[in-house]
Write a protein that holds these residues in place. Structure first.
Motif, PDB file in Angstrom:
ATOM      1  N   GLU A  52      -7.955  -1.226  -1.247  1.00  0.00           N
ATOM      2  CA  GLU A  52      -8.961  -1.039  -0.204  1.00  0.00           C
ATOM      3  C   GLU A  52      -9.746  -2.306   0.122  1.00  0.00           C
ATOM      4  N   ASP A  67      -5.078   6.043  -6.744  1.00  0.00           N
ATOM      5  CA  ASP A  67      -6.070   4.991  -6.944  1.00  0.00           C
ATOM      6  C   ASP A  67      -5.867   3.884  -5.904  1.00  0.00           C
ATOM      7  N   PHE A  68      -6.881   3.680  -5.058  1.00  0.00           N
ATOM      8  CA  PHE A  68      -6.820   2.643  -4.025  1.00  0.00           C
ATOM      9  C   PHE A  68      -7.658   1.412  -4.378  1.00  0.00           C
ATOM     10  N   LYS A  84      -7.036   7.033   3.118  1.00  0.00           N
ATOM     11  CA  LYS A  84      -7.190   7.893   1.944  1.00  0.00           C
ATOM     12  C   LYS A  84      -7.023   9.372   2.278  1.00  0.00           C
ATOM     13  N   VAL A 129       1.111   3.985  -3.188  1.00  0.00           N
ATOM     14  CA  VAL A 129       0.768   5.406  -3.025  1.00  0.00           C
ATOM     15  C   VAL A 129       1.978   6.285  -3.307  1.00  0.00           C
ATOM     16  N   PRO A 168      -1.890   9.744   1.056  1.00  0.00           N
ATOM     17  CA  PRO A 168      -1.423  10.456  -0.141  1.00  0.00           C
ATOM     18  C   PRO A 168      -0.854  11.840   0.178  1.00  0.00           C
ATOM     19  N   THR A 185       0.824  -1.209   0.000  1.00  0.00           N
ATOM     20  CA  THR A 185       0.000   0.000   0.000  1.00  0.00           C
ATOM     21  C   THR A 185       0.860   1.262   0.000  1.00  0.00           C
ATOM     22  N   GLU A 211     -11.322   5.205   4.431  1.00  0.00           N
ATOM     23  CA  GLU A 211     -11.372   6.541   3.827  1.00  0.00           C
ATOM     24  C   GLU A 211     -10.805   7.593   4.770  1.00  0.00           C
TER      25      GLU A 211
END
Length: 358
Positions: free
Chosen positions: A319, A314-315, A338, A292, A342, A288, A334
Protein backbone atom coordinates in the motif's frame (compact mmCIF):
# COMPACT_ATOMS: atom_id res chain seq x y z
CA UNK A 1 -20.89 -3.90 0.83
CA UNK A 2 -20.45 -0.44 2.31
CA UNK A 3 -17.01 -0.14 0.74
CA UNK A 4 -18.36 -1.31 -2.60
CA UNK A 5 -21.01 1.40 -2.48
CA UNK A 6 -18.31 3.88 -1.55
CA UNK A 7 -16.15 2.92 -4.51
CA UNK A 8 -19.08 3.51 -6.88
CA UNK A 9 -20.02 6.88 -5.42
CA UNK A 10 -16.49 8.12 -4.77
CA UNK A 11 -15.50 7.43 -8.34
CA UNK A 12 -18.05 10.08 -9.33
CA UNK A 13 -16.88 12.84 -7.00
CA UNK A 14 -14.77 15.84 -7.90
CA UNK A 15 -11.91 17.76 -6.34
CA UNK A 16 -12.79 21.09 -7.96
CA UNK A 17 -16.37 21.96 -8.74
CA UNK A 18 -15.23 25.26 -10.30
CA UNK A 19 -13.55 23.54 -13.24
CA UNK A 20 -15.30 22.17 -16.29
CA UNK A 21 -15.82 18.50 -15.42
CA UNK A 22 -16.16 17.54 -19.10
CA UNK A 23 -12.73 18.25 -20.48
CA UNK A 24 -9.41 16.57 -21.13
CA UNK A 25 -5.82 17.68 -21.01
CA UNK A 26 -4.30 16.81 -24.38
CA UNK A 27 -0.80 15.34 -24.51
CA UNK A 28 1.12 14.98 -27.76
CA UNK A 29 2.60 11.53 -27.19
CA UNK A 30 4.18 10.92 -30.60
CA UNK A 31 3.90 12.46 -34.09
CA UNK A 32 0.21 12.19 -34.96
CA UNK A 33 -0.69 10.54 -31.64
CA UNK A 34 -2.59 12.45 -28.95
CA UNK A 35 -3.61 11.26 -25.49
CA UNK A 36 -6.74 12.65 -23.85
CA UNK A 37 -5.89 12.61 -20.16
CA UNK A 38 -8.09 13.31 -17.18
CA UNK A 39 -5.67 15.45 -15.19
CA UNK A 40 -7.30 14.38 -11.94
CA UNK A 41 -8.24 10.69 -12.23
CA UNK A 42 -10.71 11.06 -9.34
CA UNK A 43 -12.59 14.03 -10.83
CA UNK A 44 -16.34 13.97 -11.40
CA UNK A 45 -17.61 12.50 -13.57
CA UNK A 46 -15.43 9.43 -13.71
CA UNK A 47 -14.13 9.39 -17.27
CA UNK A 48 -11.50 7.22 -18.89
CA UNK A 49 -8.58 8.51 -20.93
CA UNK A 50 -8.69 8.28 -24.73
CA UNK A 51 -6.24 8.32 -27.66
CA UNK A 52 -6.35 9.84 -31.14
CA UNK A 53 -4.16 8.34 -33.86
CA UNK A 54 -3.97 10.46 -37.01
CA UNK A 55 -3.48 8.85 -40.40
CA UNK A 56 -3.62 10.19 -43.95
CA UNK A 57 -7.07 8.58 -44.25
CA UNK A 58 -8.52 9.96 -41.02
CA UNK A 59 -8.35 9.48 -37.26
CA UNK A 60 -8.56 6.27 -35.27
CA UNK A 61 -9.82 6.62 -31.71
CA UNK A 62 -9.14 4.40 -28.73
CA UNK A 63 -12.03 4.87 -26.29
CA UNK A 64 -14.75 7.47 -26.45
CA UNK A 65 -15.16 9.10 -23.05
CA UNK A 66 -17.86 8.34 -20.54
CA UNK A 67 -20.50 10.91 -21.50
CA UNK A 68 -21.82 12.72 -24.57
CA UNK A 69 -19.90 15.84 -23.50
CA UNK A 70 -16.61 13.95 -23.42
CA UNK A 71 -17.37 12.47 -26.83
CA UNK A 72 -17.95 16.03 -28.03
CA UNK A 73 -14.58 17.07 -26.60
CA UNK A 74 -12.91 14.29 -28.59
CA UNK A 75 -14.74 15.32 -31.77
CA UNK A 76 -13.63 18.92 -31.28
CA UNK A 77 -10.02 17.83 -30.94
CA UNK A 78 -10.22 15.64 -34.05
CA UNK A 79 -11.65 18.56 -36.04
CA UNK A 80 -8.79 20.76 -34.90
CA UNK A 81 -6.27 18.19 -36.18
CA UNK A 82 -7.70 16.82 -39.44
CA UNK A 83 -10.40 17.36 -42.05
CA UNK A 84 -10.62 13.62 -42.77
CA UNK A 85 -12.80 12.65 -39.82
CA UNK A 86 -12.82 9.39 -37.88
CA UNK A 87 -12.57 6.01 -39.60
CA UNK A 88 -12.56 3.67 -36.57
CA UNK A 89 -13.28 3.78 -32.84
CA UNK A 90 -11.82 1.02 -30.67
CA UNK A 91 -13.45 0.47 -27.26
CA UNK A 92 -11.05 -0.90 -24.64
CA UNK A 93 -13.77 -2.65 -22.59
CA UNK A 94 -17.45 -2.43 -21.75
CA UNK A 95 -17.41 -0.08 -18.74
CA UNK A 96 -19.42 3.07 -19.34
CA UNK A 97 -16.69 5.58 -18.52
CA UNK A 98 -14.94 4.46 -21.72
CA UNK A 99 -17.86 4.12 -24.14
CA UNK A 100 -20.81 6.36 -23.25
CA UNK A 101 -19.34 9.15 -25.37
CA UNK A 102 -19.83 7.09 -28.52
CA UNK A 103 -23.12 8.75 -29.42
CA UNK A 104 -21.38 12.09 -30.01
CA UNK A 105 -18.64 10.53 -32.11
CA UNK A 106 -20.94 8.51 -34.38
CA UNK A 107 -23.24 11.52 -34.73
CA UNK A 108 -20.32 13.52 -36.06
CA UNK A 109 -18.84 10.64 -38.08
CA UNK A 110 -21.65 8.18 -38.96
CA UNK A 111 -19.39 6.11 -41.24
CA UNK A 112 -16.95 5.35 -38.41
CA UNK A 113 -16.66 1.69 -37.49
CA UNK A 114 -17.00 0.93 -33.76
CA UNK A 115 -14.82 -2.00 -32.70
CA UNK A 116 -14.90 -3.98 -29.44
CA UNK A 117 -13.97 -7.42 -28.24
CA UNK A 118 -16.85 -9.86 -28.60
CA UNK A 119 -17.19 -10.19 -24.80
CA UNK A 120 -17.25 -6.42 -24.35
CA UNK A 121 -19.91 -6.03 -27.02
CA UNK A 122 -22.03 -8.68 -25.29
CA UNK A 123 -21.73 -6.84 -21.96
CA UNK A 124 -22.73 -3.54 -23.57
CA UNK A 125 -25.83 -5.16 -25.03
CA UNK A 126 -26.61 -6.96 -21.77
CA UNK A 127 -26.34 -3.90 -19.52
CA UNK A 128 -27.81 -1.25 -21.81
CA UNK A 129 -31.41 -1.24 -20.57
CA UNK A 130 -30.40 -1.63 -16.94
CA UNK A 131 -28.13 1.40 -17.09
CA UNK A 132 -30.65 3.53 -18.97
CA UNK A 133 -33.10 2.88 -16.14
CA UNK A 134 -30.51 3.39 -13.38
CA UNK A 135 -29.26 6.72 -14.74
CA UNK A 136 -32.37 8.55 -13.51
CA UNK A 137 -31.81 7.61 -9.86
CA UNK A 138 -28.00 7.72 -9.90
CA UNK A 139 -27.45 11.38 -9.02
CA UNK A 140 -30.25 11.62 -6.41
CA UNK A 141 -28.75 8.58 -4.68
CA UNK A 142 -25.28 10.14 -4.76
CA UNK A 143 -26.57 13.41 -3.29
CA UNK A 144 -28.34 11.58 -0.48
CA UNK A 145 -25.33 9.41 0.36
CA UNK A 146 -22.92 12.35 0.37
CA UNK A 147 -25.24 14.57 2.41
CA UNK A 148 -25.60 11.84 5.03
CA UNK A 149 -21.85 11.28 5.12
CA UNK A 150 -21.07 14.96 5.63
CA UNK A 151 -23.79 15.28 8.25
CA UNK A 152 -22.40 12.33 10.19
CA UNK A 153 -18.77 13.43 9.81
CA UNK A 154 -17.86 10.14 8.21
CA UNK A 155 -16.97 9.20 4.67
CA UNK A 156 -18.92 6.75 2.53
CA UNK A 157 -17.05 3.80 4.02
CA UNK A 158 -17.79 4.90 7.59
CA UNK A 159 -14.33 6.33 8.30
CA UNK A 160 -13.92 9.64 10.10
CA UNK A 161 -13.81 12.43 7.52
CA UNK A 162 -10.44 14.07 7.02
CA UNK A 163 -10.45 17.77 6.07
CA UNK A 164 -9.35 16.97 2.51
CA UNK A 165 -12.10 14.38 2.05
CA UNK A 166 -14.75 16.69 3.48
CA UNK A 167 -13.71 19.35 0.97
CA UNK A 168 -13.71 16.71 -1.78
CA UNK A 169 -17.23 15.54 -0.94
CA UNK A 170 -18.57 19.07 -0.64
CA UNK A 171 -16.99 20.12 -3.94
CA UNK A 172 -18.27 17.00 -5.65
CA UNK A 173 -21.87 17.95 -5.06
CA UNK A 174 -21.31 20.96 -7.29
CA UNK A 175 -20.96 18.83 -10.41
CA UNK A 176 -23.90 16.50 -9.87
CA UNK A 177 -26.37 18.71 -11.73
CA UNK A 178 -24.21 18.57 -14.86
CA UNK A 179 -23.69 14.85 -14.38
CA UNK A 180 -27.45 14.31 -14.13
CA UNK A 181 -28.00 16.25 -17.36
CA UNK A 182 -25.38 14.15 -19.15
CA UNK A 183 -26.84 10.91 -17.85
CA UNK A 184 -30.32 11.82 -19.04
CA UNK A 185 -29.18 12.58 -22.60
CA UNK A 186 -26.96 9.52 -22.92
CA UNK A 187 -27.81 6.84 -25.47
CA UNK A 188 -25.99 3.53 -25.69
CA UNK A 189 -24.22 2.87 -28.98
CA UNK A 190 -23.52 -0.83 -29.55
CA UNK A 191 -20.25 -1.60 -31.40
CA UNK A 192 -20.84 -2.85 -34.93
CA UNK A 193 -17.61 -4.86 -35.22
CA UNK A 194 -16.57 -7.60 -32.78
CA UNK A 195 -13.01 -8.91 -32.70
CA UNK A 196 -11.35 -11.88 -31.04
CA UNK A 197 -7.62 -12.05 -30.32
CA UNK A 198 -6.30 -9.49 -32.80
CA UNK A 199 -7.06 -7.16 -35.66
CA UNK A 200 -4.48 -5.18 -37.62
CA UNK A 201 -5.48 -2.01 -39.42
CA UNK A 202 -3.40 -0.39 -42.13
CA UNK A 203 -4.61 3.18 -42.43
CA UNK A 204 -2.91 6.04 -44.23
CA UNK A 205 0.62 4.75 -43.83
CA UNK A 206 0.25 3.52 -40.25
CA UNK A 207 0.06 0.02 -38.79
CA UNK A 208 -2.38 -0.17 -35.86
CA UNK A 209 -2.65 -3.43 -33.95
CA UNK A 210 -5.73 -4.10 -31.84
CA UNK A 211 -4.93 -6.93 -29.44
CA UNK A 212 -6.77 -8.95 -26.82
CA UNK A 213 -3.86 -9.97 -24.57
CA UNK A 214 -6.10 -11.96 -22.25
CA UNK A 215 -8.54 -11.47 -19.39
CA UNK A 216 -7.43 -8.82 -16.91
CA UNK A 217 -9.64 -5.87 -15.90
CA UNK A 218 -12.49 -7.57 -17.78
CA UNK A 219 -12.84 -10.62 -20.02
CA UNK A 220 -12.97 -8.42 -23.12
CA UNK A 221 -10.02 -6.08 -22.71
CA UNK A 222 -8.45 -4.65 -25.86
CA UNK A 223 -5.23 -2.70 -26.20
CA UNK A 224 -4.03 -0.57 -29.12
CA UNK A 225 -0.38 -0.99 -30.13
CA UNK A 226 1.52 1.20 -32.57
CA UNK A 227 4.69 -0.82 -33.25
CA UNK A 228 6.51 1.85 -35.26
CA UNK A 229 5.83 4.56 -32.67
CA UNK A 230 6.18 2.19 -29.66
CA UNK A 231 2.99 3.60 -28.15
CA UNK A 232 0.44 1.40 -26.38
CA UNK A 233 -3.01 2.34 -25.07
CA UNK A 234 -3.83 -0.11 -22.29
CA UNK A 235 -7.35 0.78 -21.18
CA UNK A 236 -8.11 -0.12 -17.58
CA UNK A 237 -5.62 -2.97 -17.54
CA UNK A 238 -3.45 -0.18 -16.17
CA UNK A 239 -4.94 2.56 -13.95
CA UNK A 240 -3.03 4.93 -11.70
CA UNK A 241 -2.11 6.16 -9.17
CA UNK A 242 -4.37 3.60 -7.47
CA UNK A 243 -5.52 0.51 -9.37
CA UNK A 244 -9.21 0.17 -10.17
CA UNK A 245 -9.93 -3.51 -9.67
CA UNK A 246 -13.65 -4.18 -9.29
CA UNK A 247 -13.44 -7.75 -10.65
CA UNK A 248 -9.93 -8.60 -11.88
CA UNK A 249 -9.07 -11.93 -13.50
CA UNK A 250 -6.20 -12.65 -11.13
CA UNK A 251 -5.26 -15.97 -12.77
CA UNK A 252 -4.39 -14.33 -16.10
CA UNK A 253 -3.84 -10.66 -15.21
CA UNK A 254 -0.12 -11.04 -14.61
CA UNK A 255 0.45 -12.65 -18.00
CA UNK A 256 -1.33 -9.70 -19.61
CA UNK A 257 0.97 -7.29 -17.76
CA UNK A 258 3.99 -9.31 -18.90
CA UNK A 259 2.81 -8.98 -22.50
CA UNK A 260 2.59 -5.21 -22.09
CA UNK A 261 6.12 -5.09 -20.70
CA UNK A 262 7.37 -7.28 -23.56
CA UNK A 263 6.20 -4.65 -26.06
CA UNK A 264 9.09 -2.48 -24.85
CA UNK A 265 6.90 0.58 -25.22
CA UNK A 266 8.14 4.14 -25.19
CA UNK A 267 4.81 5.48 -23.96
CA UNK A 268 1.84 3.78 -22.29
CA UNK A 269 -1.52 5.55 -22.04
CA UNK A 270 -3.44 4.03 -19.10
CA UNK A 271 -7.19 3.94 -18.76
CA UNK A 272 -6.93 6.45 -15.90
CA UNK A 273 -3.92 8.45 -14.81
CA UNK A 274 -0.84 9.98 -16.41
CA UNK A 275 1.03 8.69 -19.46
CA UNK A 276 3.83 6.34 -18.43
CA UNK A 277 7.22 5.89 -20.06
CA UNK A 278 8.61 2.85 -18.27
CA UNK A 279 7.38 -0.41 -16.76
CA UNK A 280 7.92 0.39 -13.06
CA UNK A 281 4.23 0.77 -12.25
CA UNK A 282 3.38 -2.39 -14.19
CA UNK A 283 5.89 -4.25 -12.05
CA UNK A 284 4.17 -2.97 -8.91
CA UNK A 285 0.76 -4.06 -10.25
CA UNK A 286 2.23 -7.47 -11.07
CA UNK A 287 3.69 -7.84 -7.59
CA UNK A 288 0.42 -6.77 -5.96
CA UNK A 289 -1.75 -9.22 -7.86
CA UNK A 290 0.75 -12.02 -7.29
CA UNK A 291 0.96 -11.33 -3.55
CA UNK A 292 -2.81 -11.26 -3.07
CA UNK A 293 -3.39 -14.36 -5.21
CA UNK A 294 -0.74 -16.32 -3.30
CA UNK A 295 -2.09 -15.26 0.09
CA UNK A 296 -5.64 -16.20 -0.85
CA UNK A 297 -4.45 -19.53 -2.31
CA UNK A 298 -2.69 -20.36 0.97
CA UNK A 299 -5.78 -19.46 3.00
CA UNK A 300 -8.04 -21.64 0.85
CA UNK A 301 -5.54 -24.50 1.15
CA UNK A 302 -5.82 -24.19 4.95
CA UNK A 303 -9.60 -24.48 4.70
CA UNK A 304 -10.45 -20.90 5.55
CA UNK A 305 -13.81 -19.57 4.34
CA UNK A 306 -14.23 -16.54 2.09
CA UNK A 307 -14.48 -13.92 4.82
CA UNK A 308 -11.42 -15.19 6.65
CA UNK A 309 -9.37 -15.56 3.47
CA UNK A 310 -10.22 -12.04 2.33
CA UNK A 311 -9.65 -10.47 5.74
CA UNK A 312 -6.29 -12.20 6.09
CA UNK A 313 -4.65 -10.53 3.10
CA UNK A 314 -1.74 -8.34 4.18
CA UNK A 315 -1.14 -5.20 2.10
CA UNK A 316 1.37 -3.57 4.45
CA UNK A 317 4.33 -4.00 2.08
CA UNK A 318 2.39 -2.80 -0.95
CA UNK A 319 0.00 0.00 0.00
CA UNK A 320 2.64 2.65 0.85
CA UNK A 321 4.19 2.20 -2.59
CA UNK A 322 0.92 3.30 -4.18
CA UNK A 323 -0.07 6.00 -1.70
CA UNK A 324 3.21 7.43 -0.45
CA UNK A 325 1.56 7.83 2.93
CA UNK A 326 -1.08 10.23 1.59
CA UNK A 327 -4.29 9.73 3.59
CA UNK A 328 -6.57 10.54 0.68
CA UNK A 329 -4.88 7.97 -1.59
CA UNK A 330 -4.79 5.48 1.29
CA UNK A 331 -8.59 5.63 1.49
CA UNK A 332 -8.87 5.22 -2.28
CA UNK A 333 -6.59 2.19 -2.04
CA UNK A 334 -8.86 0.79 0.65
CA UNK A 335 -11.97 1.30 -1.47
CA UNK A 336 -10.63 0.28 -4.88
CA UNK A 337 -8.07 -2.42 -4.04
CA UNK A 338 -8.52 -3.83 -0.55
CA UNK A 339 -12.29 -3.99 -0.89
CA UNK A 340 -12.22 -5.79 -4.24
CA UNK A 341 -8.97 -7.54 -5.17
CA UNK A 342 -8.90 -10.21 -2.38
CA UNK A 343 -12.57 -11.07 -2.96
CA UNK A 344 -11.95 -11.46 -6.70
CA UNK A 345 -8.88 -13.60 -6.02
CA UNK A 346 -10.94 -15.84 -3.75
CA UNK A 347 -13.63 -16.29 -6.37
CA UNK A 348 -10.98 -17.11 -8.99
CA UNK A 349 -9.42 -19.59 -6.59
CA UNK A 350 -12.65 -21.48 -5.89
CA UNK A 351 -14.59 -21.08 -9.13
CA UNK A 352 -12.07 -20.07 -11.80
CA UNK A 353 -13.30 -16.56 -12.60
CA UNK A 354 -14.39 -13.34 -10.86
CA UNK A 355 -17.89 -11.95 -11.14
CA UNK A 356 -17.81 -8.93 -13.41
CA UNK A 357 -19.81 -6.12 -11.88
CA UNK A 358 -22.04 -3.45 -13.37
Amino acid sequence: MRRLLASVVLSLLALDCGANPFEYSWEHVSPGVWAAIRSDPFELPQEGNAVIVLTADGAILFDAGGSPAMGEAIVAKVRSLTDHGVTDVVISHWHGDHMRGLQSIVAAYPAARVIAHADAREWIVRTREKWLKRRVSMVPNIRKAVANAIGEGRDLSGRALTPSERAWLEAGIGNTERLDAENRRTEYVVPDTAVGDRLTLFRGGREIRILHPGKAHTSGDLILWLPDERVVAAGDIVTAPVPLMPSPYTASYRDVLHQLVALDFGALVPGHGAVQHDAKYLALLDETIDSVAQQVHASVARGLDRDAAVAGVDFSALEPRFTGGDAFLAHRFEDYVKAALPAAAYRVEVSGAPEETF
